[in-house]
Design a protein around this motif. Sequence first.
Motif, PDB file in Angstrom:
ATOM      1  N   UNK A   6       0.844  -1.184   0.000  1.00 41.59           N
ATOM      2  CA  UNK A   6       0.000   0.000   0.000  1.00 41.59           C
ATOM      3  C   UNK A   6       0.880   1.235   0.000  1.00 41.59           C
ATOM      4  N   UNK A   7       0.330   2.309  -0.494  1.00 38.05           N
ATOM      5  CA  UNK A   7       1.028   3.594  -0.501  1.00 38.05           C
ATOM      6  C   UNK A   7       0.234   4.542   0.380  1.00 38.05           C
ATOM      7  N   UNK A   8       0.943   5.329   1.130  1.00 39.32           N
ATOM      8  CA  UNK A   8       0.292   6.261   2.041  1.00 39.32           C
ATOM      9  C   UNK A   8       0.935   7.630   1.877  1.00 39.32           C
ATOM     10  N   UNK A   9       0.131   8.651   1.804  1.00 39.57           N
ATOM     11  CA  UNK A   9       0.638  10.014   1.754  1.00 39.57           C
ATOM     12  C   UNK A   9       0.582  10.598   3.148  1.00 39.57           C
ATOM     13  N   UNK A  10       1.674  11.152   3.584  1.00 37.93           N
ATOM     14  CA  UNK A  10       1.707  11.777   4.891  1.00 37.93           C
ATOM     15  C   UNK A  10       2.736  12.891   4.873  1.00 37.93           C
ATOM     16  N   UNK A  11       2.629  13.748   5.822  1.00 39.51           N
ATOM     17  CA  UNK A  11       3.532  14.881   5.928  1.00 39.51           C
ATOM     18  C   UNK A  11       4.783  14.462   6.682  1.00 39.51           C
ATOM     19  N   UNK A  12       5.942  14.651   6.047  1.00 39.63           N
ATOM     20  CA  UNK A  12       7.202  14.385   6.734  1.00 39.63           C
ATOM     21  C   UNK A  12       7.575  15.589   7.577  1.00 39.63           C
ATOM     22  N   UNK A  13       7.959  15.334   8.789  1.00 40.69           N
ATOM     23  CA  UNK A  13       8.419  16.387   9.687  1.00 40.69           C
ATOM     24  C   UNK A  13       9.837  16.035  10.106  1.00 40.69           C
ATOM     25  N   UNK A  14      10.710  17.039  10.058  1.00 39.26           N
ATOM     26  CA  UNK A  14      12.113  16.817  10.365  1.00 39.26           C
ATOM     27  C   UNK A  14      12.568  17.740  11.477  1.00 39.26           C
ATOM     28  N   UNK A  20      16.351  22.064  17.340  1.00 43.14           N
ATOM     29  CA  UNK A  20      15.250  21.446  18.081  1.00 43.14           C
ATOM     30  C   UNK A  20      13.911  21.819  17.459  1.00 43.14           C
ATOM     31  N   UNK A  21      13.927  22.612  16.392  1.00 43.24           N
ATOM     32  CA  UNK A  21      12.705  23.054  15.733  1.00 43.24           C
ATOM     33  C   UNK A  21      12.280  22.063  14.660  1.00 43.24           C
ATOM     34  N   UNK A  22      10.978  21.801  14.606  1.00 46.51           N
ATOM     35  CA  UNK A  22      10.415  20.900  13.600  1.00 46.51           C
ATOM     36  C   UNK A  22      10.218  21.674  12.305  1.00 46.51           C
ATOM     37  N   UNK A  23      10.646  21.070  11.205  1.00 45.85           N
ATOM     38  CA  UNK A  23      10.486  21.670   9.881  1.00 45.85           C
ATOM     39  C   UNK A  23       9.664  20.715   9.021  1.00 45.85           C
ATOM     40  N   UNK A  24       8.664  21.232   8.320  1.00 45.54           N
ATOM     41  CA  UNK A  24       7.877  20.415   7.391  1.00 45.54           C
ATOM     42  C   UNK A  24       7.569  21.252   6.163  1.00 45.54           C
ATOM     43  N   UNK A  25       7.518  20.603   5.022  1.00 38.22           N
ATOM     44  CA  UNK A  25       7.255  21.310   3.769  1.00 38.22           C
ATOM     45  C   UNK A  25       5.822  21.830   3.705  1.00 38.22           C
ATOM     46  N   UNK A  26       4.949  21.298   4.519  1.00 40.83           N
ATOM     47  CA  UNK A  26       3.575  21.789   4.553  1.00 40.83           C
ATOM     48  C   UNK A  26       3.514  23.158   5.239  1.00 40.83           C
ATOM     49  N   UNK A  27       4.378  23.376   6.234  1.00 40.73           N
ATOM     50  CA  UNK A  27       4.333  24.615   7.013  1.00 40.73           C
ATOM     51  C   UNK A  27       5.487  25.568   6.725  1.00 40.73           C
ATOM     52  N   UNK A  28       6.534  25.115   6.033  1.00 40.06           N
ATOM     53  CA  UNK A  28       7.702  25.942   5.751  1.00 40.06           C
ATOM     54  C   UNK A  28       7.947  26.002   4.248  1.00 40.06           C
ATOM     55  N   UNK A  29       8.547  27.085   3.788  1.00 41.69           N
ATOM     56  CA  UNK A  29       8.880  27.200   2.368  1.00 41.69           C
ATOM     57  C   UNK A  29      10.024  26.283   1.981  1.00 41.69           C
ATOM     58  N   UNK A  47       6.503   9.643  13.241  1.00 41.76           N
ATOM     59  CA  UNK A  47       6.140  10.670  12.272  1.00 41.76           C
ATOM     60  C   UNK A  47       7.052  11.878  12.256  1.00 41.76           C
ATOM     61  N   UNK A  48       7.986  11.960  13.190  1.00 44.29           N
ATOM     62  CA  UNK A  48       8.950  13.064  13.197  1.00 44.29           C
ATOM     63  C   UNK A  48      10.337  12.456  13.103  1.00 44.29           C
ATOM     64  N   UNK A  49      11.075  12.856  12.084  1.00 44.65           N
ATOM     65  CA  UNK A  49      12.406  12.317  11.840  1.00 44.65           C
ATOM     66  C   UNK A  49      13.433  13.237  12.486  1.00 44.65           C
TER      67      UNK A  49
END
Length: 79
Positions: A6-14, A20-29, A47-49
């Motif tokens: 199966x394939x799943x779409x989810x937001x990667x958070x790094x 110590x700050x979380x960065x995600x392409x959904x919330x950051x440029x 869910x957070x890398x």
Amino acid sequence: MNVSLYAELFENKYILKNSSQVCSCQNNDSCPSPGNLYLYKNSETFGIYDLNRIKANETLSGIIIDCLPYQMALSSSLE
């Protein structure tokens, strides 16, 4: 043998190295990070890398991973 794929779409958070700050392409440029290969269990990340905790198994020198392909091309040296 029954194998389910199966394939799943989810937001990667790094959490980038030395941060110590979380960065995600959904919330950051932009969320630039070195191009590395990581082997880990999904249950370890929740869910957070956190790149401060996950060790790279292989480094891809000259490659920068970012949100959009043009950002990656402009940031990478492509050695």
